[in-house]
Design a protein around this motif. Structure first.
Motif, PDB file in Angstrom:
ATOM      1  N   LEU A  62     -99.291 -42.613  36.550  1.00 33.49           N
ATOM      2  CA  LEU A  62     -99.971 -42.084  37.937  1.00 33.49           C
ATOM      3  C   LEU A  62     -99.201 -41.999  38.942  1.00 33.49           C
ATOM      4  O   LEU A  62     -98.244 -43.079  38.978  1.00 33.49           O
ATOM      5  CB  LEU A  62    -101.172 -43.167  38.229  1.00 33.49           C
ATOM      6  CG  LEU A  62    -101.957 -42.883  39.399  1.00 33.49           C
ATOM      7  CD1 LEU A  62    -103.022 -41.943  38.886  1.00 33.49           C
ATOM      8  CD2 LEU A  62    -102.705 -43.941  39.995  1.00 33.49           C
ATOM      9  N   ASN A  64     -98.697 -40.442  43.077  1.00 32.71           N
ATOM     10  CA  ASN A  64     -99.562 -40.378  44.396  1.00 32.71           C
ATOM     11  C   ASN A  64    -100.634 -39.048  44.458  1.00 32.71           C
ATOM     12  O   ASN A  64    -101.578 -39.071  44.675  1.00 32.71           O
ATOM     13  CB  ASN A  64     -98.970 -40.549  45.639  1.00 32.71           C
ATOM     14  CG  ASN A  64     -97.613 -39.345  45.683  1.00 32.71           C
ATOM     15  OD1 ASN A  64     -96.955 -39.431  44.752  1.00 32.71           O
ATOM     16  ND2 ASN A  64     -97.726 -38.560  46.894  1.00 32.71           N
ATOM     17  N   ASP A  66    -101.449 -37.313  41.718  1.00 29.18           N
ATOM     18  CA  ASP A  66    -102.558 -37.499  40.770  1.00 29.18           C
ATOM     19  C   ASP A  66    -103.761 -38.611  41.374  1.00 29.18           C
ATOM     20  O   ASP A  66    -104.929 -38.499  40.840  1.00 29.18           O
ATOM     21  CB  ASP A  66    -101.913 -38.263  39.509  1.00 29.18           C
ATOM     22  CG  ASP A  66    -100.716 -37.515  38.886  1.00 29.18           C
ATOM     23  OD1 ASP A  66    -100.731 -36.122  38.736  1.00 29.18           O
ATOM     24  OD2 ASP A  66     -99.711 -38.184  38.479  1.00 29.18           O
ATOM     25  N   ARG A  67    -103.220 -39.547  41.847  1.00 31.40           N
ATOM     26  CA  ARG A  67    -104.284 -40.621  42.447  1.00 31.40           C
ATOM     27  C   ARG A  67    -105.161 -39.824  43.523  1.00 31.40           C
ATOM     28  O   ARG A  67    -106.343 -40.210  43.406  1.00 31.40           O
ATOM     29  CB  ARG A  67    -103.646 -41.651  43.221  1.00 31.40           C
ATOM     30  CG  ARG A  67    -104.455 -42.635  44.219  1.00 31.40           C
ATOM     31  CD  ARG A  67    -103.561 -43.714  44.583  1.00 31.40           C
ATOM     32  NE  ARG A  67    -104.358 -44.798  45.270  1.00 31.40           N
ATOM     33  CZ  ARG A  67    -104.908 -44.689  46.538  1.00 31.40           C
ATOM     34  NH1 ARG A  67    -104.489 -43.435  47.175  1.00 31.40           N
ATOM     35  NH2 ARG A  67    -105.622 -45.485  47.141  1.00 31.40           N
ATOM     36  N   ASP A  68    -104.693 -39.003  44.434  1.00 30.36           N
ATOM     37  CA  ASP A  68    -105.397 -38.044  45.196  1.00 30.36           C
ATOM     38  C   ASP A  68    -106.674 -37.268  44.460  1.00 30.36           C
ATOM     39  O   ASP A  68    -107.760 -37.306  44.778  1.00 30.36           O
ATOM     40  CB  ASP A  68    -104.577 -37.098  46.042  1.00 30.36           C
ATOM     41  CG  ASP A  68    -103.881 -37.653  47.212  1.00 30.36           C
ATOM     42  OD1 ASP A  68    -103.860 -38.968  47.407  1.00 30.36           O
ATOM     43  OD2 ASP A  68    -103.006 -37.065  47.722  1.00 30.36           O
ATOM     44  N   LEU A  71    -109.328 -39.818  42.894  1.00 27.41           N
ATOM     45  CA  LEU A  71    -110.085 -40.137  43.947  1.00 27.41           C
ATOM     46  C   LEU A  71    -110.907 -39.012  44.573  1.00 27.41           C
ATOM     47  O   LEU A  71    -111.672 -39.267  45.580  1.00 27.41           O
ATOM     48  CB  LEU A  71    -109.245 -41.262  44.914  1.00 27.41           C
ATOM     49  CG  LEU A  71    -108.637 -42.384  44.393  1.00 27.41           C
ATOM     50  CD1 LEU A  71    -107.977 -43.018  45.516  1.00 27.41           C
ATOM     51  CD2 LEU A  71    -110.011 -43.213  43.576  1.00 27.41           C
ATOM     52  N   LYS A 103    -107.810 -41.133  36.157  1.00 28.60           N
ATOM     53  CA  LYS A 103    -108.021 -42.542  36.704  1.00 28.60           C
ATOM     54  C   LYS A 103    -107.586 -43.649  35.744  1.00 28.60           C
ATOM     55  O   LYS A 103    -107.350 -44.622  36.156  1.00 28.60           O
ATOM     56  CB  LYS A 103    -109.433 -42.739  36.737  1.00 28.60           C
ATOM     57  CG  LYS A 103    -110.088 -41.951  37.864  1.00 28.60           C
ATOM     58  CD  LYS A 103    -111.869 -41.982  38.155  1.00 28.60           C
ATOM     59  CE  LYS A 103    -112.250 -41.292  39.104  1.00 28.60           C
ATOM     60  NZ  LYS A 103    -113.948 -41.644  39.032  1.00 28.60           N
ATOM     61  N   LEU A 107    -100.040 -47.470  36.340  1.00 28.88           N
ATOM     62  CA  LEU A 107     -99.235 -47.391  37.232  1.00 28.88           C
ATOM     63  C   LEU A 107     -97.668 -47.470  36.772  1.00 28.88           C
ATOM     64  O   LEU A 107     -96.502 -47.094  37.407  1.00 28.88           O
ATOM     65  CB  LEU A 107     -99.154 -48.454  38.535  1.00 28.88           C
ATOM     66  CG  LEU A 107    -100.675 -48.264  39.272  1.00 28.88           C
ATOM     67  CD1 LEU A 107    -100.841 -49.460  39.990  1.00 28.88           C
ATOM     68  CD2 LEU A 107    -100.230 -46.977  40.097  1.00 28.88           C
ATOM     69  N   TYR A 133    -103.425 -47.946  48.621  1.00 24.15           N
ATOM     70  CA  TYR A 133    -102.383 -46.977  48.204  1.00 24.15           C
ATOM     71  C   TYR A 133    -101.167 -47.894  47.667  1.00 24.15           C
ATOM     72  O   TYR A 133    -100.864 -48.637  48.332  1.00 24.15           O
ATOM     73  CB  TYR A 133    -102.050 -46.256  49.558  1.00 24.15           C
ATOM     74  CG  TYR A 133    -100.922 -45.308  49.094  1.00 24.15           C
ATOM     75  CD1 TYR A 133    -101.263 -43.955  48.544  1.00 24.15           C
ATOM     76  CD2 TYR A 133     -99.360 -45.450  49.266  1.00 24.15           C
ATOM     77  CE1 TYR A 133    -100.394 -43.067  48.209  1.00 24.15           C
ATOM     78  CE2 TYR A 133     -98.594 -44.505  49.050  1.00 24.15           C
ATOM     79  CZ  TYR A 133     -99.029 -43.365  48.574  1.00 24.15           C
ATOM     80  OH  TYR A 133     -98.091 -42.401  48.234  1.00 24.15           O
TER      81      TYR A 133
END
Length: 244
Positions: A62, A64, A66-68, A71, A103, A107, A133
């Protein structure tokens, strides 16, 4: 014996991704690890994500961006040059099925190579982030001291990571290897790393695979803020430099 192909930060550059994957296949890599940020910035995020997910030999970490996406976070992040309009367009090309898969990206992962443990992650992780974060701020001046502090809790002998898009090889308490972005780079080369290992030792080399960067540039014309993003993330031009 085994081989691991490592890439990072493809950022929607499908042409660079196909080039480096073919190189890894041609050179007998058993596994491919992408250390975060498949999506955003480049023009073909969905295609990159679907291609990597379709292979049985790819581990996706993952990032940052990809995280956006996972979410549904469209607003421009602090210190990011990716505007909300771009995220809205890019994320709008992908569906909830892809979002659910992203998701589940870890990490970090570790691999035993030789007698050492190698850690693969997008960047150094915060211990208990209050805002959720997970990543520490980027070290603007990479150094052994900075990375020793940032990765102090990591139980490994070497760390392979991305996020800053700029390769580095630094030895401190352990080896720190920034893979460098495969997809965002001023020269027409898709960059990556190949790790060779057996039960006694391991080593790695950097590889640069030619690809049609001009086609990627033309594809950027079709995305929101495409020229702005291409100039900053691919050509490394700031707005001030552009006016000179």
């Amino acid at each position: 014996m085994g081989k691991i192909g490592v890439i990072s930060d493809v950022h929607g550059n499908i042409i660079a991704l196909r080039a480096i994957l073919k190189y890894f296949d041609d050179n007998g890599c058993d596994e491919i690890i992408h250390t975060g940020d498949v999506v955003d910035i480049g023009p073909r995020s969905r295609e990159c994500l679907e291609l990597l997910l379709s292979r049985g030999d790819v581990t996706l970490i993952l990032g940052n961006h990809d995280r956006d996406f996972a979410l549904n976070e469209y607003k421009a992040q602090k210190l990011s040059h990716v505007p909300a309009e771009h995220k809205l367009q890019v994320f709008g090309t992908m569906d909830d099925e892809l979002r659910d898969k992203v998701k589940r990206f870890p990490l970090y992962v570790t691999r035993a190579c030789g007698r050492d443990t190698l850690l693969f992650t997008h960047y150094a992780l915060a211990d208990n982030p209050e805002d959720g974060y997970p990543f520490l701020s980027i070290a603007t001046e990479p150094s052994a001291q900075a990375f020793d502090e940032m990765f102090s809790s990591s139980k490994c002998d070497a760390v392979f990571f991305g996020h800053k898009h700029e390769p580095c090889d630094i030895t401190g308490d352990r080896l720190y290897v920034d893979v460098g972005s495969v997809g965002c780079y001023p020269q027409p080369f898709a960059r990556g790393i190949i790790i060779d290992y057996d039960d006694k030792a391991w080593s790695y080399i950097r590889v640069n695979v030619p690809y049609d960067m001009e086609s990627t540039r033309r594809q950027m014309d079709g995305v929101a803020a495409g020229k702005q993003l291409y100039d900053f993330y691919f050509l490394r031009r700031t707005p001030k430099e552009e006016t000179k």
